[in-house]
Motif scaffolding. Sequence first.
Motif, PDB file in Angstrom:
ATOM      1  N   ARG A  59      -9.061   6.836  -2.759  1.00  0.00           N
ATOM      2  CA  ARG A  59     -10.348   6.992  -1.854  1.00  0.00           C
ATOM      3  C   ARG A  59     -11.425   6.893  -2.530  1.00  0.00           C
ATOM      4  O   ARG A  59     -12.684   6.372  -1.937  1.00  0.00           O
ATOM      5  N   ASN A  61      -3.871   9.228  -4.176  1.00  0.00           N
ATOM      6  CA  ASN A  61      -4.691   9.148  -3.021  1.00  0.00           C
ATOM      7  C   ASN A  61      -6.270   9.292  -2.932  1.00  0.00           C
ATOM      8  O   ASN A  61      -7.018   8.684  -2.635  1.00  0.00           O
ATOM      9  N   ARG A 106      -7.639  17.542  -7.026  1.00  0.00           N
ATOM     10  CA  ARG A 106      -7.391  19.049  -6.832  1.00  0.00           C
ATOM     11  C   ARG A 106      -6.422  19.656  -7.764  1.00  0.00           C
ATOM     12  O   ARG A 106      -5.266  19.428  -7.976  1.00  0.00           O
ATOM     13  N   LYS A 124       1.014  11.955  -6.087  1.00  0.00           N
ATOM     14  CA  LYS A 124       0.699  11.249  -4.894  1.00  0.00           C
ATOM     15  C   LYS A 124      -0.611  11.303  -4.224  1.00  0.00           C
ATOM     16  O   LYS A 124      -1.593  10.804  -3.838  1.00  0.00           O
ATOM     17  N   ALA A 125      -0.780  12.833  -4.313  1.00  0.00           N
ATOM     18  CA  ALA A 125      -2.116  13.253  -3.938  1.00  0.00           C
ATOM     19  C   ALA A 125      -3.255  12.876  -4.688  1.00  0.00           C
ATOM     20  O   ALA A 125      -4.362  12.562  -4.328  1.00  0.00           O
ATOM     21  N   GLU A 144     -12.655   3.355  -3.087  1.00  0.00           N
ATOM     22  CA  GLU A 144     -13.002   2.822  -1.827  1.00  0.00           C
ATOM     23  C   GLU A 144     -14.304   2.951  -1.437  1.00  0.00           C
ATOM     24  O   GLU A 144     -15.235   2.241  -1.024  1.00  0.00           O
ATOM     25  N   ASN A 145     -14.817   4.417  -1.567  1.00  0.00           N
ATOM     26  CA  ASN A 145     -16.057   4.969  -1.514  1.00  0.00           C
ATOM     27  C   ASN A 145     -16.976   4.392  -2.496  1.00  0.00           C
ATOM     28  O   ASN A 145     -18.242   4.160  -2.332  1.00  0.00           O
ATOM     29  N   ARG A 179       0.591  -1.072  -0.079  1.00  0.00           N
ATOM     30  CA  ARG A 179       0.012  -0.053   0.027  1.00  0.00           C
ATOM     31  C   ARG A 179       0.843   1.241   0.131  1.00  0.00           C
ATOM     32  O   ARG A 179       0.586   2.272  -0.612  1.00  0.00           O
ATOM     33  N   GLU A 180       1.941   1.456   0.771  1.00  0.00           N
ATOM     34  CA  GLU A 180       2.640   2.488   0.806  1.00  0.00           C
ATOM     35  C   GLU A 180       3.427   2.758  -0.476  1.00  0.00           C
ATOM     36  O   GLU A 180       3.871   4.009  -0.409  1.00  0.00           O
ATOM     37  N   TRP A 181       3.674   1.962  -1.340  1.00  0.00           N
ATOM     38  CA  TRP A 181       4.291   2.104  -2.539  1.00  0.00           C
ATOM     39  C   TRP A 181       3.457   2.364  -3.627  1.00  0.00           C
ATOM     40  O   TRP A 181       3.716   2.355  -4.913  1.00  0.00           O
ATOM     41  N   ARG A 182       1.978   2.218  -3.559  1.00  0.00           N
ATOM     42  CA  ARG A 182       1.126   2.290  -4.481  1.00  0.00           C
ATOM     43  C   ARG A 182       1.041   3.407  -5.477  1.00  0.00           C
ATOM     44  O   ARG A 182       1.623   4.481  -5.008  1.00  0.00           O
ATOM     45  N   GLN A 204       2.764   8.473  -8.966  1.00  0.00           N
ATOM     46  CA  GLN A 204       3.081   9.318  -7.779  1.00  0.00           C
ATOM     47  C   GLN A 204       4.103  10.155  -7.825  1.00  0.00           C
ATOM     48  O   GLN A 204       4.332  11.049  -7.091  1.00  0.00           O
ATOM     49  N   MET A 234      -2.624  19.608  -7.224  1.00  0.00           N
ATOM     50  CA  MET A 234      -2.368  20.289  -5.805  1.00  0.00           C
ATOM     51  C   MET A 234      -1.891  18.874  -5.177  1.00  0.00           C
ATOM     52  O   MET A 234      -2.380  18.063  -4.879  1.00  0.00           O
ATOM     53  N   GLY A 235      -0.500  19.409  -4.679  1.00  0.00           N
ATOM     54  CA  GLY A 235       0.316  18.250  -3.924  1.00  0.00           C
ATOM     55  C   GLY A 235       0.895  17.183  -4.840  1.00  0.00           C
ATOM     56  O   GLY A 235       1.559  16.126  -4.332  1.00  0.00           O
ATOM     57  N   GLY A 236       0.513  17.289  -6.183  1.00  0.00           N
ATOM     58  CA  GLY A 236       1.461  16.210  -6.905  1.00  0.00           C
ATOM     59  C   GLY A 236       0.704  15.302  -7.122  1.00  0.00           C
ATOM     60  O   GLY A 236      -0.290  14.711  -6.770  1.00  0.00           O
TER      61      GLY A 236
END
Lengths: 467, 373
Positions: A136, A132, A105, A128-129, A139-140, A35-38, A43, A124-126
Motif C-alpha cells: 500500500r 500488504n 502495526r 501478510k498484513a 503504491e502511495n 498478486r494473491e500470492w505476493r 507472508q 499485528m495480523g502477521g
Amino acid sequence: MHDVLVVGGGNAALCAALMAREAGASVLVLESSPREWRGGNSQHTRNLRCMHDEPQDVLVDAYPEEEFWQDLLKVTGGATDEKLARLVIRASSTCRPWMRKHGVRFQPSLAGTLHLSRTNAFFMGGGKALVNAYYRSAENLCVDVRYDSPVDRLELDDRRFVAAYCGGERIEARACVLACGGFESNREWLREAWGQNERGEWPADNFLIRGTRFNQGVLLRHMMDQGADIIGDPTQAHCVAIDARAPLYDGGIVTRVDAVSLGIMVNREAKRFYDEGEDFWPKRYAIWGRLVALQPGQIAYCIIDSQAIGRFMPPVFPGVRANTPAELSGALGLDVPTFVRTLEDYNAACRVGSFDHTVLDDCHTEGLSPPKTHWARPIVKPPFYGYALRPGITFTYLGLKTDEHARVHFGGAPSDNLFVAGEMMAGNVLGQGYTAGVGMSIGTAFGRIAGTRAAAAALENVAHAAA
Amino acid sequence: MQQLESLVRAAEAEVSRQMQICNACRYCESFCAVFPAMTRRLDFAAGDAHYLANLCHNCGACLHACQYAPPHEFAVNVPRAMAQVRRETYVEHAWPRALGALYRRNGITVALATAGGLALFLLLVLALRGTLLHEPLAGNFYAVFPHNLMVALFGAAFAWAVLALSIGTARFWRGQSPGPASGASAAEAARHALALTYLDGGHGDGCNERDDRFTRLRRRFHHLTFYGFLLCFASTCVATLYHYALRWPAPYPLTSLPVVLGTAGGLGLLAGPAGLLWLNLRRHPLHGDPQQRPMDRAFIVLLFATSLTGLALLACRDTGAMALLLAVHLGTVLALFVTLPYGKFAHAVYRTAALLKWAIERRQPNRLQLGAD
C-alpha cells in the motif's frame, strides 16, 4: 527507464523499494507471483527479532547487542559474518519507527508467545498484513509493481548490472536489487543438494515446503553461473518436523506439531531415535526436521497420550486416535509388537519426579537409549494420539556473498550497481541454525541498505551522465 | 426440515474447521475478541460456533491478513464462515421458531412487510376519511388517526419485537452460559457495544471494506445509524411523556424537544444508512456472506425510508398532503417494527450478548496450559 529495479516482492524487496523511492529514485518491483500470492515467505512470518537496551513499545526488559550476538553465535555454531551480523542487530533496534511509518502495526505479545515478548516484536495480523502495508505504501509513493513477472536472467557488463530479462522482455535500470529468495521450492535442486542416502532413497523427495512455491532459485542459479561469489551449503536450510498431511507448499506455521517434548518420537521401524526432552520445544524445534530427514522413509511419528492434551499448541490436523498402544500403532501402519515394546521400554525407564512442562523438570529416563532427559512420563492414559511428521523446509541458506553495503561480489570485487537482500544473502549472517524472527531482521536491515545504496548508485549514474 | 438441519450443521462445521486452523496459527490474536476467545478452546462445538460467530464484527481485517485465505487450499475466510453461522443463530433461536425461516428470505420479507404496512395504513386513511387529500390540518396527526389507535398498533408491534428478540437471546445464552455477569463485565460489554470497539482493526486505523486498506467509515456510518435510531426513539419516548404525563398532545413546535431529537436522529438515520449502503455495495467480494446482502440492504433501506418519510412528514405537516405522508411514514415504521426480530437488527442483541459472554469469560482462568511456543 527506472532508476532502481527490485527483483522480488517479499519483505526485503519492499524495504529496498521503499528506501530507494524515499531517496528520490524511480522504482520498479518485479514480483514473480500473481498478486494473491505476493510477498514470498514473508507472508508466513510473524515477528522481527529486535535489540533494545530498555523496554520499548511492544518489547519488555532489554535485549542488548551482546546477548543477541551470543544467541546468533550459538545457533549458527560460528557460521556467521560478525561484521554483518552486528550490523543487522544494530539496525533491528531502529527500524520499527520506519516500519510504522509505512503502515506496519505491532501488537503486544499474547498467549503462547510470552517468552518472546522480550526479544521479538510481533506484527499485528502477521507477515501478510506487513506485506500488504508495504505494498500500500509503495503504491502511495508511486513505486511501480508488476506481478506475474519472474526474472530469469540478468544482462551484466563485467560486474555492472545492465538489464533484467523477464521472459522475452528486456528491462533496463540504473541499479538493481536482487531479493528473490532461496531455492527451496525447486524440487529438482533440493533433490540434487540432498542427494541419495545409503538406503538408496532421495530424501528431498519426501520434503514439504512450508513457504511460497515461487522460490525456484532461478536467479540464484543464474548468478552462480555468472561467477557471483556464493556463500553457504546447499543442504543447510531451516528444516522443521511438520505434519505429514501438510500441503506441499505454503503450509506455514499451522503445520507444526508442538507435542514432541511431551511424548516420544518413533521412526518407521517403531523405534525411538533422539532425546525428545533435550530442551524446550522452541529451542529444539528446528532440529527435528533434519532428524526426521535422516530416518528411513523420511517419516517419524509423535506419540502422546491424554495427559498431554491441552498442554501444547493445538495442531491443525487431528491426531490419529486409539484406545490402546497396539491399536494406535496398527492405525499408524507401524509394526505392532515392536511399537508396543518400544513404548513399554520407555514407560518402564521413566523416573517421574514433579512434572512441569514450563521448566526443565526432573522427569527423565534411566537406562534407556536414547534417553529422554526431561518431561518423561509414562504414556499410559488413553486415548492415545499419533501424528506422522515429515521434514518441512522453511528456507535455504545458500546465497550470494555480500558486504555491509549489500553489494553483489564477483571474484572478491563488488559490483557498483547490483545489490542483494533477504533470503538470497541471509546465509552471510545465518550459515546454519535459526532463531525466531532473525530472518525478518536480516531482510529488513539489508533490504533497507540495498535500497539506499541502489538509489545512490542510480542517481550518481544520472549525475555522471548529465555531467 | 432435514435439509435445513444439514445446512445449519454445514455452517457450524465450517466455522469449526476454520477455527482449528486459526487456533494453530493465531497471527490475528489482537484484531478482535474472536481470536482470544478461540484460544480458550481446543475444539469448536455448535455452541462455540454460535458464540464466536456473534462475537465477529465482520470487519474483514483477518481475511486480508490471512496467509490461508483463498486461493490457499485451506480457504480460510473467517468473516464469511462466521456470517453464515450468525444467520443460523438467528434462525435456530427465533421465536416463534417457525418464523426463523424468514431470515433466509429477508429481502422479500421486508419488501412484503413494507408494502403490507403501507397498504394497511392507506386503507385505514381511506376508510376513516373517505379521501386521501384534505384541507391542511396544521400538523394534527390525530385528526387522521386517533392517538389510541396508533398506540395500540405500534405498542403491540414493538412489544412483539422485544418479546421475540428477548426469547431468542435467552435461548442463545442458554446454549453455553459462561456464568453470572459482574458489574464490570456488563459495563465492559456495554462499552464495546456502544463504541463498536472491534471495528477499529485492533490498531485504531479502522476495518476493511474494499481492499486491505483500513477505513473508519463503517464505524462512523454505523454510529450515525445507531445513535440516529436512538435519538428517534428518545423523541418518541419524550412525546409519549408529554402526551400522558403533561397532557400535552402533538403537534409540537419545531423547537420542542421531541421535534429537535427526532430531526437530529432523522438526519443521522439518513446519512448513516446511506453510507452503510454505499459501503455494502462496494465491499470486497470475499467479505461477508453474499447470500445475506439482501437482508443487510433491506434493513438499511428500511431505516433510510423511515427517516426520509419522517422528515418529509415534518416538512409538509402543514400541507394537504399530511395524511398521505403520515400513512406512508407510519406504514414504513410498522414494517420496521414488525420485521425487527426477523432481520438484520437481530445482530444488535446477539452481538451484545456475545460481547457480554466474552467479558465474563475472559475474567475466568484459562483451563488450558499450552506451552509457550
